[in-house]
Design an enzyme around this catalytic site. Sequence first.
Site, mmCIF file in Angstrom:
data_model
loop_
_atom_site.group_PDB
_atom_site.id
_atom_site.type_symbol
_atom_site.label_atom_id
_atom_site.label_comp_id
_atom_site.label_asym_id
_atom_site.label_seq_id
_atom_site.Cartn_x
_atom_site.Cartn_y
_atom_site.Cartn_z
ATOM 1 N N TRP A 130 0.859 -1.182 0.000
ATOM 2 C CA TRP A 130 0.000 0.000 0.000
ATOM 3 C C TRP A 130 0.905 1.246 0.000
ATOM 4 C CZ3 TRP A 130 -2.111 2.648 4.856
ATOM 5 C CH2 TRP A 130 -3.023 3.667 4.496
ATOM 6 N N ASP A 212 -0.815 -6.197 8.901
ATOM 7 C CA ASP A 212 -1.767 -5.108 8.704
ATOM 8 C C ASP A 212 -3.018 -5.711 8.071
ATOM 9 O OD1 ASP A 212 -2.906 -2.605 8.522
ATOM 10 O OD2 ASP A 212 -1.851 -2.061 6.676
ATOM 11 N N LYS A 247 -13.295 -0.175 6.244
ATOM 12 C CA LYS A 247 -13.940 -0.875 5.132
ATOM 13 C C LYS A 247 -15.041 -1.812 5.634
ATOM 14 C CE LYS A 247 -10.062 0.703 3.399
ATOM 15 N NZ LYS A 247 -9.686 1.566 2.334
#
Length: 399
Positions: A130, A212, A247
């Site tokens: 990311w 993560d 999310k």
Amino acid sequence: MFEHLTALPPDPILRLLAEQRQDNNPQKIDLGVGVYKDAQGATPIMQAVDRAERILLETENTKTYVAPAGNAGFNSSMAKLLMGSDNPVLESGRLTVAQTPGGCGALRMAAEFLNLCKPGNKVWLSDPSWANHHPLLNSAGLETVEYPYYDYENCGIRFDAMMDKLESEAKAGDIVLLHGCCHNPSGADLNQEQWQQVTELCLRKGLLPFIDIAYQGLGDGLDEDAYGVRLMAEKMPELVITASCSKNFGLYRERTGAVMLLSANADQAAVAASRLFSIIRGCYSMPPSHGASVVDLILASDELTTVWQDELAAMRQRIHFLRGAVVDKFVASGIDRDFGFIQQQSGMFSFLGINPAQVHQLKKDFSIYMVDSSRINIAGLSENNIDYFVNSVTQVLKA
Ligand code: LMR
């Protein structure tokens, strides 16, 4: 004093978000920032969240301070969600949890903690990872280096190369950052066997895993997506986990996340907790309350948990459906290119596998927005725009 500074380019994902908001083309498609969208292209408040917010409005009776660790109910529910409710680690006294301002807050607090343990320590990140991982970790003083991960040619994981690199170059005490599920940006995840091999490698070489997990529940299921977290929590003496509710609860702007530190024993956990909470106190003092109160209410209620899990399952199924649909449409378009990998991958993202000039052309000529790497947010597709998307990509590829 300020005149010595030079400007930095904007974050590529956030720049794209701003650009597409300014585009008035009614056919535009935003496949940029990782936000879930429904068939109408909206990102509605989840029903479970809406109901919890109403309860909160009726029952919240103070706005006094919480604590650097945040909401205790939220922390314990998040630990259960990640670890599984009967995981012995929950009762071991080894786990420290703090509510954080989003997954980014969790990452930054974990990074500050790790830099305190060993200043300038090395973190191995997947290539690619990311885009915000590097700056978040570097800002705390950690050094970031990369292990091979995504195979752009075969659209899978370069697992042997990843293992070889970590085996030959990672040193005891180095940190290895892994995506718990729904790898961002590639959508290519480790399978269970690969998680086992990475766990064995970390144990044998004394590497510290840092997982993560920002998309739990959007890949294969809440429990399935936590496989790596649970395996490593069982096997590793120490583990760092960062989680996000952006999310899976759709709480993006409420900045709701958690950092978890698993220590070798309860005594060390008490020390780790005191250090983590002191870092938090010195940074933002304590996290905002609202999002975590909402999640706490949902996860403390069987009824709201069921509502939330059903909604999450519908989101997950919709993404699966869109993955299949876009592959079918590409096949039907007759284009001489195999996009079948999109169906094999997981979560919100995949790389389309086109070059930056083609990405740019899609934006300029068709108002289709994706990150320069050709990462697309699958959830940005819908029954209404998928034909336009496939036709546009096909035209650009044939040009
Ligand atoms: C993304 O990767 O698009 C999301 O995680 C949003 C962000 O902050 O970058």
